[in-house]
Write a protein that holds these residues in place. Structure first.
Motif, PDB file in Angstrom:
ATOM      1  N   GLU A   1     -11.880   2.305  -4.116  1.00  9.79           N
ATOM      2  CA  GLU A   1     -11.676   0.886  -4.389  1.00  9.79           C
ATOM      3  C   GLU A   1     -10.411   0.359  -3.709  1.00  9.79           C
ATOM      4  OE1 GLU A   1     -11.812   0.483  -8.633  1.00  9.79           O
ATOM      5  OE2 GLU A   1     -13.927   1.056  -8.710  1.00  9.79           O
ATOM      6  N   LYS A   2      -9.358   1.169  -3.679  1.00 12.75           N
ATOM      7  CA  LYS A   2      -8.118   0.755  -3.023  1.00 12.75           C
ATOM      8  C   LYS A   2      -8.305   0.627  -1.514  1.00 12.75           C
ATOM      9  CE  LYS A   2      -5.039   2.541  -6.545  1.00 12.75           C
ATOM     10  NZ  LYS A   2      -4.021   3.518  -6.899  1.00 12.75           N
ATOM     11  N   VAL A   3      -9.048   1.548  -0.934  1.00 10.34           N
ATOM     12  CA  VAL A   3      -9.320   1.478   0.504  1.00 10.34           C
ATOM     13  C   VAL A   3     -10.126   0.223   0.817  1.00 10.34           C
ATOM     14  CG1 VAL A   3     -10.610   2.570   2.391  1.00 10.34           C
ATOM     15  CG2 VAL A   3      -9.136   3.954   0.921  1.00 10.34           C
ATOM     16  N   GLN A   4     -11.131  -0.061   0.001  1.00 10.57           N
ATOM     17  CA  GLN A   4     -11.938  -1.259   0.233  1.00 10.57           C
ATOM     18  C   GLN A   4     -11.110  -2.528   0.038  1.00 10.57           C
ATOM     19  OE1 GLN A   4     -14.877  -1.468   1.602  1.00 10.57           O
ATOM     20  NE2 GLN A   4     -14.889   0.753   1.764  1.00 10.57           N
ATOM     21  N   SER A   5     -10.237  -2.526  -0.945  1.00  8.75           N
ATOM     22  CA  SER A   5      -9.370  -3.680  -1.177  1.00  8.75           C
ATOM     23  C   SER A   5      -8.445  -3.904   0.020  1.00  8.75           C
ATOM     24  CB  SER A   5      -8.543  -3.476  -2.443  1.00  8.75           C
ATOM     25  OG  SER A   5      -7.612  -4.519  -2.605  1.00  8.75           O
ATOM     26  N   TYR A   6      -7.894  -2.829   0.531  1.00  3.52           N
ATOM     27  CA  TYR A   6      -7.026  -2.931   1.719  1.00  3.52           C
ATOM     28  C   TYR A   6      -7.811  -3.500   2.893  1.00  3.52           C
ATOM     29  CZ  TYR A   6      -4.149  -1.605   5.693  1.00  3.52           C
ATOM     30  OH  TYR A   6      -3.416  -1.637   6.849  1.00  3.52           O
ATOM     31  N   ASN A   7      -9.016  -2.956   3.118  1.00  3.79           N
ATOM     32  CA  ASN A   7      -9.838  -3.433   4.229  1.00  3.79           C
ATOM     33  C   ASN A   7     -10.166  -4.921   4.080  1.00  3.79           C
ATOM     34  OD1 ASN A   7      -9.859  -0.978   5.532  1.00  3.79           O
ATOM     35  ND2 ASN A   7     -11.768  -0.315   4.606  1.00  3.79           N
ATOM     36  N   ARG A   8     -10.467  -5.347   2.874  1.00  2.00           N
ATOM     37  CA  ARG A   8     -10.796  -6.756   2.634  1.00  2.00           C
ATOM     38  C   ARG A   8      -9.569  -7.648   2.905  1.00  2.00           C
ATOM     39  NH1 ARG A   8     -13.187  -6.183  -1.793  1.00  2.00           N
ATOM     40  NH2 ARG A   8     -15.287  -6.284  -0.989  1.00  2.00           N
ATOM     41  N   GLN A   9      -8.405  -7.229   2.435  1.00  2.00           N
ATOM     42  CA  GLN A   9      -7.197  -8.015   2.665  1.00  2.00           C
ATOM     43  C   GLN A   9      -6.843  -8.054   4.153  1.00  2.00           C
ATOM     44  OE1 GLN A   9      -3.935  -7.128  -0.093  1.00  2.00           O
ATOM     45  NE2 GLN A   9      -5.458  -6.265  -1.474  1.00  2.00           N
ATOM     46  N   LEU A  10      -7.023  -6.940   4.830  1.00  2.00           N
ATOM     47  CA  LEU A  10      -6.776  -6.879   6.270  1.00  2.00           C
ATOM     48  C   LEU A  10      -7.735  -7.816   7.003  1.00  2.00           C
ATOM     49  CD1 LEU A  10      -5.297  -5.569   8.656  1.00  2.00           C
ATOM     50  CD2 LEU A  10      -7.017  -3.754   8.596  1.00  2.00           C
ATOM     51  N   PHE A  11      -8.994  -7.800   6.610  1.00  2.00           N
ATOM     52  CA  PHE A  11      -9.993  -8.689   7.205  1.00  2.00           C
ATOM     53  C   PHE A  11      -9.608 -10.146   6.981  1.00  2.00           C
ATOM     54  CE2 PHE A  11     -13.974 -11.099   6.999  1.00  2.00           C
ATOM     55  CZ  PHE A  11     -14.531 -10.783   8.231  1.00  2.00           C
TER      56      PHE A  11
ATOM     57  N   VAL B   1       0.839  -1.197   0.000  1.00  2.00           N
ATOM     58  CA  VAL B   1       0.000   0.000   0.000  1.00  2.00           C
ATOM     59  C   VAL B   1       0.874   1.247   0.000  1.00  2.00           C
ATOM     60  CG1 VAL B   1      -1.636   1.332   1.391  1.00  2.00           C
ATOM     61  CG2 VAL B   1      -2.004  -1.107   1.026  1.00  2.00           C
ATOM     62  N   THR B   2       1.953   1.219   0.759  1.00  2.00           N
ATOM     63  CA  THR B   2       2.853   2.378   0.801  1.00  2.00           C
ATOM     64  C   THR B   2       3.488   2.620  -0.569  1.00  2.00           C
ATOM     65  OG1 THR B   2       3.310   1.987   3.144  1.00  2.00           O
ATOM     66  CG2 THR B   2       4.890   3.347   1.936  1.00  2.00           C
ATOM     67  N   ARG B   3       3.968   1.566  -1.200  1.00  2.00           N
ATOM     68  CA  ARG B   3       4.557   1.709  -2.537  1.00  2.00           C
ATOM     69  C   ARG B   3       3.532   2.232  -3.539  1.00  2.00           C
ATOM     70  NH1 ARG B   3       7.191  -3.567  -1.417  1.00  2.00           N
ATOM     71  NH2 ARG B   3       9.346  -3.066  -0.924  1.00  2.00           N
ATOM     72  N   SER B   4       2.347   1.670  -3.494  1.00  2.00           N
ATOM     73  CA  SER B   4       1.287   2.075  -4.409  1.00  2.00           C
ATOM     74  C   SER B   4       0.896   3.537  -4.178  1.00  2.00           C
ATOM     75  CB  SER B   4       0.065   1.170  -4.225  1.00  2.00           C
ATOM     76  OG  SER B   4      -1.003   1.609  -5.006  1.00  2.00           O
ATOM     77  N   THR B   5       0.782   3.920  -2.922  1.00  3.39           N
ATOM     78  CA  THR B   5       0.421   5.303  -2.590  1.00  3.39           C
ATOM     79  C   THR B   5       1.503   6.266  -3.048  1.00  3.39           C
ATOM     80  OG1 THR B   5      -0.849   4.540  -0.689  1.00  3.39           O
ATOM     81  CG2 THR B   5      -0.197   6.854  -0.697  1.00  3.39           C
ATOM     82  N   LEU B   6       2.745   5.883  -2.872  1.00  2.00           N
ATOM     83  CA  LEU B   6       3.849   6.730  -3.314  1.00  2.00           C
ATOM     84  C   LEU B   6       3.821   6.897  -4.834  1.00  2.00           C
ATOM     85  CD1 LEU B   6       6.315   8.331  -2.439  1.00  2.00           C
ATOM     86  CD2 LEU B   6       7.651   6.238  -2.604  1.00  2.00           C
ATOM     87  N   ALA B   7       3.610   5.804  -5.545  1.00  3.74           N
ATOM     88  CA  ALA B   7       3.539   5.872  -7.012  1.00  3.74           C
ATOM     89  C   ALA B   7       2.341   6.700  -7.459  1.00  3.74           C
ATOM     90  CB  ALA B   7       3.461   4.466  -7.599  1.00  3.74           C
ATOM     91  N   ASP B   8       1.200   6.511  -6.797  1.00  4.37           N
ATOM     92  CA  ASP B   8       0.006   7.291  -7.148  1.00  4.37           C
ATOM     93  C   ASP B   8       0.216   8.774  -6.869  1.00  4.37           C
ATOM     94  OD1 ASP B   8      -1.199   4.927  -7.869  1.00  4.37           O
ATOM     95  OD2 ASP B   8      -2.475   4.798  -6.069  1.00  4.37           O
TER      96      ASP B   8
END
Length: 186
Positions: free
Chosen positions: A76-86, A39-46
């Motif tokens: 969508e990225k936030v929801q994906s993160y939440n789903r993976q965390l869950f 997520v950090t890498r993706s956020t940095l790239a975004d």
């Protein structure tokens, strides 16, 4: 009474369980750290891409279009993160529940064995007390099974709620961004 060998075997089994659960926790922390690094890498790239796009914006309406283009993917990225965390948390919880269930089943078997041994050696007229003890063990076993089923149902409800929230957030983001898109085109 337990023999010294039985005590040693029980201690070893408990130590194995403890280290197995510890390893599960370490695996989960590792998965969480990996997810956070992605997520950090993706956020940095975004952020870099957004900065590049922002530098090329010349018209105010282009700012609105740029903002509009970010809303849905971010949700969508936030929801994906939440789903993976869950999923990581659920995996860990499932392993702990398996160990607890196994231990509970072993304890129930052990208690039933004790009741059977006591039943063989009780004086006449004590059958009611043995039956009551046996009934209490069966009731405890039923309670544990009910709690496990309820826990599984709670997990399924949580997963369903997470999926519904993700779908609703995605719809709301798209609906909210449409008027901005239309305004930016004018």
């Amino acid at each position: 009474m337990l023999t010294p060998e039985q005590v040693a075997a029980t201690r070893k089994a408990n130590l194995d369980i403890l280290f197995g659960l510890g390893n599960q926790v370490v695996e989960s922390v590792e998965k969480l750290a990996e997810l956070n690094m992605q997520v950090t890498r993706s956020t940095l790239a975004d952020s870099f891409d957004l900065a590049q796009k922002a530098l090329s914006v010349k018209e105010p309406r282009d700012w609105l279009a740029l903002k509009d283009s970010l809303a849905a993917p971010t949700a969508e990225k936030v929801q994906s993160y939440n789903r993976q965390l869950f999923d990581i948390m659920l995996s860990t919880q499932t392993e702990f529940a398996k160990v607890a269930q196994t231990q509970c089943e072993a304890y129930v078997r052990q208690m039933q064995s004790v009741v059977e041994d006591v039943a063989k050696n009780v004086p006449a007229g004590s059958e009611a007390a043995v039956a009551a003890l046996d009934s209490a063990i069966k009731a405890a076993q039923t309670l544990v099974e009910t709690v496990q089923k309820t826990g599984q149902q709670a997990v399924e409800v949580a997963r369903s709620n997470l999926d519904m929230a993700a779908a609703a957030a995605s719809r709301n983001t798209k609906c909210a961004s449409e008027p901005v898109s239309q305004a930016a085109k004018r």
